[in-house]
Write a protein that holds these residues in place. Sequence first.
Motif, short mmCIF file in Angstrom:
data_model
loop_
_atom_site.label_atom_id
_atom_site.label_comp_id
_atom_site.label_asym_id
_atom_site.label_seq_id
_atom_site.Cartn_x
_atom_site.Cartn_y
_atom_site.Cartn_z
N ARG A 45 0.84 -1.20 0.00
CA ARG A 45 0.00 0.00 0.00
C ARG A 45 0.87 1.25 0.00
N ASP A 73 -4.98 6.61 0.43
CA ASP A 73 -5.33 5.34 1.08
C ASP A 73 -4.83 5.25 2.52
N ASP A 76 -6.66 3.06 5.11
CA ASP A 76 -6.84 1.62 4.89
C ASP A 76 -6.69 0.78 6.15
N HIS A 83 -12.16 3.88 3.99
CA HIS A 83 -10.84 4.51 4.04
C HIS A 83 -10.82 5.85 3.35
N ASP A 84 -11.64 6.00 2.30
CA ASP A 84 -11.67 7.26 1.57
C ASP A 84 -12.19 8.40 2.45
#
Length: 190
Positions: A45, A73, A76, A83-84
């Motif tokens: 990520r 992100d 996350d 997460h957004d």
Amino acid sequence: MKDGTAEDYALLERLEAGYVQQLPERILAALRRLEDSFSGYQVTRLEHSLQSATRAYRDGADTDWIVTALLHDIGDDLAPHNHDSVAAAVLRPYVREECAWVLQHHGIFQLAYYGHHIGADAEARRKYADHPCYERTVTFCERWDQSSFDPDYDTLPLETFEPMVREVFARPPWDERYLRPGEHVPLVAV
């Protein structure tokens, strides 16, 4: 809290000011933790985030867009299903309103690429078709998010973006000079 005195709250305010000054370092630490985050992709990520920011940087995007791409992100780990919204909440006091809107909605826009594989509505983003940030979100996802899972991409290191993160989070929160309501800046330099 109702029993606190003016002196108590003056002390807390001073302590909080020092803590807030360290926000850029905490943001960078949270970003680094994405190295050990959700697996299954060909890149971590963190690498995905760095690729997104690198693409924004190479597209000639401004600092707000680059930091938005870098941190898109960051939520996350704690909020995989929203997460957004978490990432948008972190950035909203410091960047243009359009960046925060794109960030908050990028998850639903990303469904266009894979929703049909998981039983989700791949066209769910259409409900925002009349929003002024719709096309910016489509562009954000197409150019910087969905394309940033390439293990062979020439990704810039985090150190490239650290000064930008520090700049953004050193801004006074909720300052109209930075939020710039209604203003739209292209993602890609013309």
